[in-house]
Design a protein around this motif. Structure first.
Motif, PDB file in Angstrom:
ATOM      1  N   ILE A 108       0.833  -1.220  -0.027  1.00 36.53           N
ATOM      2  CA  ILE A 108       0.167   0.185   0.031  1.00 36.53           C
ATOM      3  C   ILE A 108       0.906   1.318   0.079  1.00 36.53           C
ATOM      4  N   GLN A 109       1.822   1.219   0.744  1.00 33.70           N
ATOM      5  CA  GLN A 109       2.892   2.515   0.666  1.00 33.70           C
ATOM      6  C   GLN A 109       3.436   2.622  -0.846  1.00 33.70           C
ATOM      7  N   GLY A 110       3.687   1.427  -1.260  1.00 34.00           N
ATOM      8  CA  GLY A 110       4.606   1.428  -2.739  1.00 34.00           C
ATOM      9  C   GLY A 110       3.405   2.114  -3.595  1.00 34.00           C
ATOM     10  N   ILE A 111       2.103   1.847  -3.514  1.00 32.26           N
ATOM     11  CA  ILE A 111       1.190   2.584  -4.470  1.00 32.26           C
ATOM     12  C   ILE A 111       1.240   3.907  -4.105  1.00 32.26           C
ATOM     13  N   GLY A 112       1.137   4.340  -2.845  1.00 31.77           N
ATOM     14  CA  GLY A 112       1.220   5.896  -2.474  1.00 31.77           C
ATOM     15  C   GLY A 112       2.475   6.632  -2.788  1.00 31.77           C
ATOM     16  N   THR A 113       3.646   5.815  -2.541  1.00 31.75           N
ATOM     17  CA  THR A 113       4.745   6.341  -3.148  1.00 31.75           C
ATOM     18  C   THR A 113       4.779   6.706  -4.810  1.00 31.75           C
ATOM     19  N   GLY A 114       4.503   5.693  -5.365  1.00 28.77           N
ATOM     20  CA  GLY A 114       4.449   5.605  -6.684  1.00 28.77           C
ATOM     21  C   GLY A 114       3.371   6.876  -7.388  1.00 28.77           C
ATOM     22  N   ILE A 115       2.405   7.192  -6.819  1.00 29.52           N
ATOM     23  CA  ILE A 115       1.612   8.387  -7.028  1.00 29.52           C
ATOM     24  C   ILE A 115       2.530   9.654  -6.925  1.00 29.52           C
ATOM     25  N   SER A 116       3.115   9.706  -5.495  1.00 31.36           N
ATOM     26  CA  SER A 116       3.764  11.062  -4.970  1.00 31.36           C
ATOM     27  C   SER A 116       4.860  11.331  -5.665  1.00 31.36           C
ATOM     28  N   LEU A 117       5.805  10.350  -5.903  1.00 33.20           N
ATOM     29  CA  LEU A 117       7.339  10.588  -6.464  1.00 33.20           C
ATOM     30  C   LEU A 117       7.214  11.834  -7.502  1.00 33.20           C
ATOM     31  N   PRO A 118       6.438  11.465  -8.688  1.00 34.32           N
ATOM     32  CA  PRO A 118       6.433  12.576  -9.828  1.00 34.32           C
ATOM     33  C   PRO A 118       5.720  13.711  -9.464  1.00 34.32           C
ATOM     34  N   LEU A 119       4.929  13.856  -8.302  1.00 36.96           N
ATOM     35  CA  LEU A 119       4.111  15.084  -8.104  1.00 36.96           C
ATOM     36  C   LEU A 119       4.725  16.188  -7.915  1.00 36.96           C
ATOM     37  N   MET A 120       6.108  16.058  -7.159  1.00 34.31           N
ATOM     38  CA  MET A 120       6.775  17.470  -6.637  1.00 34.31           C
ATOM     39  C   MET A 120       7.418  18.155  -7.951  1.00 34.31           C
ATOM     40  N   PHE A 121       7.907  17.015  -8.839  1.00 31.45           N
ATOM     41  CA  PHE A 121       8.769  17.669  -9.973  1.00 31.45           C
ATOM     42  C   PHE A 121       7.810  18.419 -11.019  1.00 31.45           C
ATOM     43  N   ASN A 122       6.482  17.629 -11.199  1.00 29.36           N
ATOM     44  CA  ASN A 122       5.543  18.127 -11.912  1.00 29.36           C
ATOM     45  C   ASN A 122       5.055  19.779 -11.316  1.00 29.36           C
ATOM     46  N   ILE A 123       5.002  19.921 -10.200  1.00 31.83           N
ATOM     47  CA  ILE A 123       4.525  20.918  -9.600  1.00 31.83           C
ATOM     48  C   ILE A 123       5.444  21.994  -9.746  1.00 31.83           C
ATOM     49  N   ILE A 124       6.864  21.828  -9.470  1.00 31.57           N
ATOM     50  CA  ILE A 124       7.812  22.728  -9.931  1.00 31.57           C
ATOM     51  C   ILE A 124       7.817  23.199 -11.471  1.00 31.57           C
ATOM     52  N   LEU A 125       7.904  22.098 -12.264  1.00 29.64           N
ATOM     53  CA  LEU A 125       7.943  22.569 -13.943  1.00 29.64           C
ATOM     54  C   LEU A 125       6.526  23.187 -14.283  1.00 29.64           C
ATOM     55  N   GLU A 126       5.584  23.348 -13.616  1.00 31.83           N
ATOM     56  CA  GLU A 126       4.432  23.907 -14.091  1.00 31.83           C
ATOM     57  C   GLU A 126       4.283  25.112 -13.323  1.00 31.83           C
ATOM     58  N   GLN A 127       4.467  25.198 -12.171  1.00 32.41           N
ATOM     59  CA  GLN A 127       4.227  26.502 -11.231  1.00 32.41           C
ATOM     60  C   GLN A 127       5.432  27.300 -10.834  1.00 32.41           C
ATOM     61  N   VAL A 128       6.434  26.954 -10.972  1.00 30.22           N
ATOM     62  CA  VAL A 128       7.667  27.872 -10.514  1.00 30.22           C
ATOM     63  C   VAL A 128       8.102  28.746 -11.829  1.00 30.22           C
ATOM     64  N   PRO A 129       8.397  29.963 -11.529  1.00 27.44           N
ATOM     65  CA  PRO A 129       9.083  30.762 -12.616  1.00 27.44           C
ATOM     66  C   PRO A 129      10.191  30.034 -13.313  1.00 27.44           C
ATOM     67  N   GLN A 130      10.351  30.314 -14.557  1.00 27.76           N
ATOM     68  CA  GLN A 130      11.381  29.712 -15.366  1.00 27.76           C
ATOM     69  C   GLN A 130      12.898  30.028 -14.471  1.00 27.76           C
ATOM     70  N   SER A 131      12.976  31.270 -14.345  1.00 28.09           N
ATOM     71  CA  SER A 131      14.378  31.575 -13.734  1.00 28.09           C
ATOM     72  C   SER A 131      14.605  31.044 -12.367  1.00 28.09           C
ATOM     73  N   LYS A 132      13.813  30.360 -11.731  1.00 23.38           N
ATOM     74  CA  LYS A 132      13.930  29.654 -10.345  1.00 23.38           C
ATOM     75  C   LYS A 132      14.020  28.045 -10.558  1.00 23.38           C
ATOM     76  N   ILE A 133      13.552  27.652 -11.651  1.00 26.82           N
ATOM     77  CA  ILE A 133      13.429  26.162 -11.430  1.00 26.82           C
ATOM     78  C   ILE A 133      14.477  25.242 -11.173  1.00 26.82           C
ATOM     79  N   GLY A 134      15.740  25.755 -11.625  1.00 27.22           N
ATOM     80  CA  GLY A 134      16.913  24.903 -11.251  1.00 27.22           C
ATOM     81  C   GLY A 134      17.049  24.874  -9.562  1.00 27.22           C
ATOM     82  N   MET A 135      16.807  26.059  -8.811  1.00 26.15           N
ATOM     83  CA  MET A 135      17.032  26.198  -7.535  1.00 26.15           C
ATOM     84  C   MET A 135      15.962  25.280  -6.872  1.00 26.15           C
ATOM     85  N   MET A 136      14.653  25.242  -7.327  1.00 28.64           N
ATOM     86  CA  MET A 136      13.579  24.504  -6.880  1.00 28.64           C
ATOM     87  C   MET A 136      13.781  23.112  -6.924  1.00 28.64           C
ATOM     88  N   MET A 137      14.388  22.714  -8.236  1.00 27.48           N
ATOM     89  CA  MET A 137      14.550  21.336  -8.375  1.00 27.48           C
ATOM     90  C   MET A 137      15.589  20.706  -7.393  1.00 27.48           C
TER      91      MET A 137
END
Length: 460
Positions: A108-137
């Motif tokens: 069950i933890q594996g399913i939860g982690t599988g959903i969550s792992l890409p979420l953080m980077f998708n949020i950064i790529l979509e919602q962080v200003p281009q000039s700050k993406i490197g720092m937030m990644m």
């Protein structure tokens, strides 16, 4: 004008990062508890390994769906689903009365982690200003990068002082912080679209990763040409070939593998995959060496490798900020150069590595790897169009799981080949095998440097 990052976005990145952090730290901490679990539940080594294997298998199966999930399900709904599953799995494991329930909780933890792992980077790529993406990644990699360093030490201390169930209990406060930050901070960054779910490709992904996991897990116990090893790996390879062909022929695949035709993206991907193998290989070799060759405890081994983990985590956001100012080429090539030099030193002293030497060289390696890893993700996804980056993130995160299954087994087989010489002492054969494995990792690191030199564009 200096672009600012919305505080809701920062909270969303921290929330999703903490959830991923908990997933990684449980995985690494539980490895320390295996002897205790074997005694408590009366299971053998092969059985207890499924604690890790079932978790990695479910993560690997779910991660490829991340692009489909992002397009069709609200980001906050995905987060709440992931953290609910993870908390549920944690509670099941903490209260487990037998080994079957322990495995159910990890699945069950594996399913939860599988959903969550890409979420953080998708949020950064979509919602962080281009000039700050490197720092937030880099910040994202800092949060998740500390976990592998803390895991063995955390697991060892908790098991010795409180018992293995507290590995799960102690994570609940962090998960509650993640939940509060996520509910407040996560905002929908893009509109949802209707997509047909490709069930056939998902079935092929399940067959590929299941066969791969069985084949790799059986390598140490069964002859290579046996059905459990060669047979499983063959089935997995056939499933992979069919998956690739299918993804190139249909309009809306789960994983858009046609992106691999982009040579610069593929070059980054090769290096990213190999960097994962290097890091996971060293994470196995060095604690093993400290215990079997230098004769120290598992807890001391964890403490010796701990500073390197912090060095890597700290360097990640610093290198990300550097990337924002000068582009990816300089920080990535600088980082991989540190890692290459460190592996040359490890290989040279391979049969006479003192604890102090391991600590010193490993800090150099992890500092370079921390600087390179987040920057590589940023640079790789920067080679794709904006509409392709979610798929690129899914491919990279899936490949990361593949490397996770492969890295430890590769170096452990090299060490085991030397340990077959029963006429010599275990410490000596382990030292020889470790040096051989380090030489292989050094060669791989040089290949990464060459590929990055060719693939990474100059300038911003």
């Amino acid at each position: 004008m200096q672009q600012k990052i919305d505080r809701h976005v920062i909270a969303a990145v921290i929330a999703t990062g903490l959830l991923s952090f908990c997933g990684v730290i449980v995985e690494t901490a539980m490895n320390i508890t295996f002897p205790t679990l074997m005694n408590d539940f009366k299971v053998d080594t092969g059985t207890v390994q499924w604690m890790t294997s079932i978790y990695l298998l479910l993560v690997a199966i779910i991660v490829p769906l991340s692009a489909y999930f992002k397009a069709t399900i609200k980001t906050k709904t995905l987060f709440l689903t992931a953290i609910s599953l993870f908390i549920g799995g944690i509670i099941i494991d903490a209260l487990a009365g037998n080994f079957v329930w322990l495995l159910i909780g990890r699945a069950i933890q594996g399913i939860g982690t599988g959903i969550s792992l890409p979420l953080m980077f998708n949020i950064i790529l979509e919602q962080v200003p281009q000039s700050k993406i490197g720092m937030m990644m880099g910040l994202g990699n800092l949060i998740t990068g500390i976990a592998p360093a803390l895991g063995p030490t955390f697991g060892g201390v908790v098991v010795d002082q409180l018992g293995w169930r507290w590995v799960f209990y102690l994570l609940l406060p962090l998960l509650l912080v993640s939940l509060v930050l996520g509910v407040w901070g996560i905002r929908q960054g893009s509109s949802l679209q209707a997509h047909r779910f490709d069930g056939a490709s998902f079935a092929l992904i399940i067959v590929f990763f299941t066969a791969l996991m069985i084949g790799i897990n059986q390598m140490s116990a069964t002859a290579f040409w046996s059905m459990p090893v060669a047979g499983s790996l063959t089935i997995g390879l056939i499933a992979l070939v069919i998956l690739v062909v299918r993804s190139l022929r249909i309009a809306d695949p789960i994983l858009r593998l046609g992106l691999l035709k982009n040579k610069r993206f593929s070059g980054h991907l090769y290096g990213f995959f190999m960097m994962q193998i290097l890091s996971l290989g060293l994470a196995f070799l060095l604690p093993n060496y400290i215990q079997l060759v230098n004769g120290n405890s598992a807890m001391l081994a964890g403490l010796i490798v701990l500073p390197a983990g912090f060095a890597g985590a700290i360097c990640a956001p610093l290198a990300g900020s550097w990337l924002d100012h000068v582009g990816p080429r300089t920080p990535i090539l600088t980082g991989i150069s540190f890692s290459i030099l460190s592996l040359i030193a490890f290989s040279w002293f391979g049969q006479s590595l003192s604890n102090g030497l391991i600590l010193f060289i490993y800090i150099g390696y992890m500092a370079g790897m921390g600087a390179g890893m987040g920057c590589v993700m940023t640079s790789a996804l920067g080679q794709l169009g904006h509409g392709e980056q979610t798929q690129g993130n899914a491919i990279m995160t899936t490949l990361q799981q593949f490397a996770g299954a492969l890295g430890t087994n590769l170096v452990s087989m090299i060490v085991a080949a030397s340990q077959i010489d029963t006429a010599s002492q275990m410490a000596r054969t382990t030292a020889i095998g470790t040096q051989h494995a380090l030489i292989v990792l050094m060669i791989l690191s040089i290949s990464i440097g060459i590929v990055y030199f060719i693939s990474i564009p100059k300038g911003k």
